[in-house]
Design an enzyme around this catalytic site. Sequence first.
Site, PDB file in Angstrom:
ATOM      1  N   GLU A  28      31.457 -39.889  11.633  1.00 50.25           N
ATOM      2  CA  GLU A  28      30.497 -39.608  10.565  1.00 50.25           C
ATOM      3  C   GLU A  28      29.142 -39.417  11.223  1.00 50.25           C
ATOM      4  O   GLU A  28      28.686 -40.280  11.968  1.00 50.25           O
ATOM      5  CB  GLU A  28      30.403 -40.779   9.582  1.00 50.25           C
ATOM      6  N   ASP A  47      18.073 -28.629   7.144  1.00 49.21           N
ATOM      7  CA  ASP A  47      18.763 -28.829   8.419  1.00 49.21           C
ATOM      8  C   ASP A  47      18.398 -27.674   9.336  1.00 49.21           C
ATOM      9  O   ASP A  47      18.354 -26.510   8.896  1.00 49.21           O
ATOM     10  CB  ASP A  47      20.281 -28.851   8.231  1.00 49.21           C
ATOM     11  N   HIS A  61       5.652 -31.600  18.582  1.00 45.92           N
ATOM     12  CA  HIS A  61       5.348 -30.970  17.300  1.00 45.92           C
ATOM     13  C   HIS A  61       5.271 -31.984  16.155  1.00 45.92           C
ATOM     14  O   HIS A  61       5.973 -32.985  16.166  1.00 45.92           O
ATOM     15  CB  HIS A  61       6.429 -29.943  16.944  1.00 45.92           C
ATOM     16  N   LYS A  70      12.722 -36.836  11.043  1.00 47.17           N
ATOM     17  CA  LYS A  70      13.814 -36.034  11.615  1.00 47.17           C
ATOM     18  C   LYS A  70      14.923 -36.949  12.120  1.00 47.17           C
ATOM     19  O   LYS A  70      14.664 -37.933  12.814  1.00 47.17           O
ATOM     20  CB  LYS A  70      13.290 -35.192  12.782  1.00 47.17           C
ATOM     21  N   TYR A 130      19.064 -30.973  13.660  1.00 46.56           N
ATOM     22  CA  TYR A 130      18.326 -32.071  13.046  1.00 46.56           C
ATOM     23  C   TYR A 130      18.109 -31.852  11.557  1.00 46.56           C
ATOM     24  O   TYR A 130      17.979 -30.743  11.083  1.00 46.56           O
ATOM     25  CB  TYR A 130      16.999 -32.336  13.755  1.00 46.56           C
ATOM     26  N   LYS A 166       2.676 -21.393  22.511  1.00 43.12           N
ATOM     27  CA  LYS A 166       2.127 -22.360  21.560  1.00 43.12           C
ATOM     28  C   LYS A 166       2.066 -23.750  22.186  1.00 43.12           C
ATOM     29  O   LYS A 166       1.063 -24.457  22.061  1.00 43.12           O
ATOM     30  CB  LYS A 166       2.984 -22.371  20.286  1.00 43.12           C
TER      31      LYS A 166
END
Length: 180
Positions: A28, A47, A61, A70, A130, A166
């Site tokens: 799971e 997701d 980030h 997350k 994630y 970035k």
Amino acid sequence: MKYTSLSIPDVVLLEPRVFGDHRGFFLETFRQDNFAEHIGNYTFVQDNHSKSTKGILRGLHYQVKHPQGKLVRVTSGQVFDVAVDIRQSSPWFGKWAGQTLSAENKAMLWVPPGFAHGFYVLSDEAEFSYKCTDYYAPEYERNILWNDPDIGINWPLDMDPVLSSKDEQGLNLVSAEVFK
């Protein structure tokens, strides 16, 4: 599922029970009631899945509005995953917690809202998946420089990291917009 707090107690390692035999395995990856009992009653709304090659470093980030919690896992390969506490009111402000996640260990990491997040790819390639507690909002996305000396993340670099333009422009924590 085994839940273990890391050096910052709000960052939690989740280790699922894996049932395997000669045919393969079953586990799971998420169960709402169990997650709520051990971490909190969060709702996941999005997701994401990414693929990166060896040496890619993504992060650090976060979103200043609509902050995302997350629940991260690696479905192929291996990464070093990092969460940095950027909540000024926290006793762990500016501290980081890191963990190696891989398809082999099947571990997951809970990165709460109010944290900056990043990872470095250790294997030839890695797929990273994630769940997020809020939607991606690019206008509120910010990033902190991956190698900020005030944070001092001990990345397990085996080569110079490959960054996006970035991420090369990330700010040091002292200059970054953070949470109260």
